[in-house]
Motif scaffolding. Structure first.
Motif, PDB file in Angstrom:
ATOM      1  N   PHE A 126    -112.577  -6.412  23.138  1.00  0.00           N
ATOM      2  CA  PHE A 126    -113.965  -6.760  23.402  1.00  0.00           C
ATOM      3  C   PHE A 126    -114.300  -7.995  22.566  1.00  0.00           C
ATOM      4  N   LEU A 127    -114.993  -8.956  23.164  1.00  0.00           N
ATOM      5  CA  LEU A 127    -115.307 -10.197  22.461  1.00  0.00           C
ATOM      6  C   LEU A 127    -116.758 -10.571  22.710  1.00  0.00           C
ATOM      7  N   SER A 128    -117.569 -10.430  21.650  1.00  0.00           N
ATOM      8  CA  SER A 128    -118.983 -10.803  21.759  1.00  0.00           C
ATOM      9  C   SER A 128    -119.241 -12.210  21.256  1.00  0.00           C
ATOM     10  N   GLY A 129    -118.311 -12.756  20.462  1.00  0.00           N
ATOM     11  CA  GLY A 129    -118.558 -14.034  19.812  1.00  0.00           C
ATOM     12  C   GLY A 129    -119.166 -13.878  18.437  1.00  0.00           C
ATOM     13  N   GLY A 130    -119.360 -12.636  18.000  1.00  0.00           N
ATOM     14  CA  GLY A 130    -119.792 -12.382  16.631  1.00  0.00           C
ATOM     15  C   GLY A 130    -118.620 -12.499  15.680  1.00  0.00           C
ATOM     16  N   PRO A 175    -101.340 -14.695  25.847  1.00  0.00           N
ATOM     17  CA  PRO A 175    -102.771 -14.786  25.515  1.00  0.00           C
ATOM     18  C   PRO A 175    -103.419 -13.403  25.434  1.00  0.00           C
ATOM     19  N   VAL A 176    -104.342 -13.252  24.499  1.00  0.00           N
ATOM     20  CA  VAL A 176    -105.112 -12.014  24.391  1.00  0.00           C
ATOM     21  C   VAL A 176    -106.060 -11.920  25.583  1.00  0.00           C
ATOM     22  N   ARG A 177    -106.119 -10.751  26.196  1.00  0.00           N
ATOM     23  CA  ARG A 177    -107.097 -10.530  27.254  1.00  0.00           C
ATOM     24  C   ARG A 177    -108.418 -10.130  26.593  1.00  0.00           C
ATOM     25  N   THR A 178    -109.468 -10.888  26.817  1.00  0.00           N
ATOM     26  CA  THR A 178    -110.760 -10.603  26.188  1.00  0.00           C
ATOM     27  C   THR A 178    -111.826 -10.366  27.252  1.00  0.00           C
ATOM     28  N   TYR A 179    -112.819  -9.528  26.868  1.00  0.00           N
ATOM     29  CA  TYR A 179    -113.837  -9.096  27.823  1.00  0.00           C
ATOM     30  C   TYR A 179    -115.214  -9.157  27.161  1.00  0.00           C
ATOM     31  N   SER A 180    -116.163  -9.667  27.908  1.00  0.00           N
ATOM     32  CA  SER A 180    -117.542  -9.667  27.418  1.00  0.00           C
ATOM     33  C   SER A 180    -118.491  -9.632  28.610  1.00  0.00           C
ATOM     34  N   ILE A 181    -119.702  -9.157  28.346  1.00  0.00           N
ATOM     35  CA  ILE A 181    -120.765  -9.244  29.343  1.00  0.00           C
ATOM     36  C   ILE A 181    -121.858 -10.143  28.791  1.00  0.00           C
ATOM     37  N   GLY A 182    -122.579 -10.757  29.685  1.00  0.00           N
ATOM     38  CA  GLY A 182    -123.721 -11.586  29.305  1.00  0.00           C
ATOM     39  C   GLY A 182    -124.932 -11.172  30.114  1.00  0.00           C
ATOM     40  N   PHE A 183    -126.098 -11.595  29.654  1.00  0.00           N
ATOM     41  CA  PHE A 183    -127.346 -11.300  30.353  1.00  0.00           C
ATOM     42  C   PHE A 183    -127.913 -12.596  30.940  1.00  0.00           C
TER      43      PHE A 183
END
Length: 594
Positions: free
Chosen positions: A262-266, A283-291
């Motif tokens: 999980f990647l929020s950018g924090g 490469p690392v598989r990263t996942y995030s959601i945005g609003f």
């Protein structure tokens, strides 16, 4: 990652194989790949497992049983140092024959008994039956990453990874536990070992239960309060932190299935992803959601981290209002939580589960290194401001409470108040933890309270239950016990200094993730529900808080509840958190009590 379940009869109770299989089915989401049950009907004991296959896909089905049939083991979780333990056992009578981490538990127990399990580095809830001892052991990890509930009565003990598994075997639904009700509205979550179901308890983190014909005994096997402060240079703290975190990430990459992060950018998730990229060839598989509302959207920061570490990044933009998911989240949590960040956590887990079965997360860092703004505001003048123990206790308890004592008195109906014990009030529970940690310094005392209560009671429930809802495992490198012990041996002023949260931690990782990500303002993973309550969601609030169905429960002073809502909608007070908690509780009542 799995789900476990079973029973131990101290009387004449015996459950059928059909009932046990159905018990497992209630938590099939935790382990959809296979079900395994060991059942000794004559002695009235069974251990079951729902498996989510992560390690040794071919040979890892549970239960694991010793050659002589004496010892049976099931676990929920992962033992991250299983390779090192298996290597140590090579050439001995307890050598492992598979590459499954659950076998390591069996062999350690055969070699050294329950004391041997303190070698485990991981997240785990373990059940062991020893036929020679005629004893069942329920063993839980150090900070409560994995859940383990039980119900004890005259007939014996029933246990499970989720309360719903236990409920499936009980002849009738337990009554409401009024102590837990009081604690929920005092803290916004139910602290362990309490639950809202009378007679259902949570094995405490760092503890194990021994259940035999003579009864039940609780034992503490790991105690964070024993950690003593140490004096080192900043450079030493930074070197040790970086070394421990790097190794923690490394051993959490062990899996025989696709995984990601999980990647929020924090700062926390960016650090974890940065360290993952050092140890991985692909490469690392990263996942995030945005609003779609930029005020609540962190996705540009996640993209910045993804670009920096050249990840295979997946982003989904969703509507901020995810409250339609609230009943589903309540079902999976078994208890109410007034924290709506459970809902976006579910969405990012659902997104990742399309590709992977395991993710690494940044959970736990805020509690260890003073990452929340509440610490900055409370210790604005430094920890030396709070010299008197009682003054500090009173003010910190007030700082973390939801409803204070006068408000609770107004909230509950008179008959409900009479059934609540002051010995188990919020103040009593928190003061106990402050007393245990009084040698740590004020900042670390605050962090200790949150690690012992908030982390296990709410913040670790979120990734476990929302991940398990879509059958995905969450691993948290910051919660490696070596890092936890290191963090609490570190003076608090190295975590919170002159208004800078995570002071030494940010300094340690700035070179890895860049100053922009390390020092950006913390953004909570939440949405503006308080504003929605005043307008679009007001009819929903009125239904959950004030309908005839709700009032018929007779638990609250509904005139006071109505005033909370009216004052909020008319903008006389911001009662967002109080309304959220009342709504969460009513959702729980409708799911579990009706």
């Amino acid at each position: 990652m799995c789900g476990i379940f079973g029973y131990y009869s101290s009387g004449g109770t015996r459950y059928s194989d059909t009932e046990l299989a159905a018990m497992g089915e209630t938590i099939r989401h935790r382990g959809p790949d296979s079900q395994g049950i060991w059942h000794d009907v004559d002695h009235g004991v069974a251990l079951g497992n729902q498996r989510l296959s992560i390690l040794d896909l071919e040979h890892g089905d549970q239960p694991f049983i010793s050659d002589d049939g004496r010892v049976v083991v099931v676990q929920n979780g992962e033992i991250f140092n299983h390779e090192e333990i298996a290597e140590d056992l090579k050439g001995s009578p307890w050598a492992c024959r598979t590459h499954c981490d659950t076998e390591v538990i069996l062999r350690l127990y055969e070699k050294a008994g329950i004391a041997g399990l303190d070698q485990l580095n991981g997240m785990f809830a373990i059940a062991i039956y020893d036929a020679k001892e005629e004893a069942l052991f329920l063993f839980r990890d150090r900070v409560g990453e994995k859940p383990l509930y039980y119900h004890l009565d005259a007939d014996g003990l029933v246990f499970g990874s989720e309360i719903k598994a236990i409920l499936s075997l009980l002849p009738e639904r337990p009554a409401l536990d009024y102590t837990a009700l009081n604690l929920f509205f005092g803290l916004n979550y139910v602290p362990q070992p309490y639950t809202l179901f009378e007679g259902v308890r949570h094995v405490k983190p760092g503890h194990y239960l021994r259940v035999d014909r003579s009864g039940i005994r609780e034992n503490c096997w790991w105690d964070l309060s024993r950690i003593q402060l140490e004096e080192k240079s900043e450079a030493q703290w930074i070197d040790e932190f970086n070394s421990l975190l790097d190794d923690s990430v490394r051993i959490r990459l062990r899996a025989d299935v696709p995984f990601g992060a999980f990647l929020s950018g924090g700062v926390d998730s960016s650090t974890v992803v940065g360290l993952m990229s050092r140890h991985m060839q692909q490469p690392v598989r990263t996942y995030s959601i945005g609003f779609d509302d930029p005020k609540y959207d962190e996705s540009p920061y996640a993209q910045e981290a993804a670009t920096r570490f050249q990840t295979q990044h997946t982003l989904e933009i969703v509507q901020p209002n995810l409250l339609s998911l609230w009943p589903m989240a309540t079902y999976h949590c078994d208890q109410p939580h007034g924290d709506v960040s459970f809902l976006p956590t579910f969405k990012v887990a659902e997104l990742a589960a399309q590709d992977v079965k395991m993710v690494l997360t940044g959970d736990g860092a805020d509690e260890l290194y003073a990452g929340y703004d509440k610490y900055k505001s409370f210790f604005g003048s430094g920890e030396d401001e709070y010299v008197c123990d009682d003054d500090f206790a009173q003010r910190y308890i007030a700082n973390i409470r939801l409803f204070d004592d006068p408000s609770l008195t107004r909230l509950f109906a008179e008959g409900v108040r009479q059934q609540m014990s002051p010995e188990h009030s919020v103040s009593a529970v928190v003061r106990k933890e402050l007393e245990r940690s009084r040698h740590m310094g004020r900042i670390n005392q605050a962090l200790f309270v949150d690690t012992e209560l908030l982390l296990s009671g709410n913040n670790l429930v979120k990734p476990d239950r929302m991940g398990m809802a879509v059958s995905i495992e969450n691993r948290a490198p910051f919660l490696d016990y070596r890092l936890i012990e290191h963090a609490f041996s570190m003076p608090g002023e190295l975590k919170l200094r002159q208004g800078e949260t995570k002071y030494i931690y940010k300094k340690a990782v700035a070179g890895l993730i860049g100053d922009g990500l390390a020092y950006r303002k913390k953004q909570m993973f939440t949405v503006p529900v308080g504003d929605w309550f005043k307008k679009d969601l007001r009819p929903l609030c009125e239904d959950l808080l004030l309908s005839e169905r709700t009032r018929a429960r007779g638990l609250f002073d509904y005139d006071y509840v109505e005033k909370l809502l009216t004052d909020h909608c008319d903008e006389r007070n911001n009662n967002t958190r109080e309304i959220r908690a009342l709504m969460a509780f009513e959702y729980w009542c409708r799911e579990f009590m009706d």
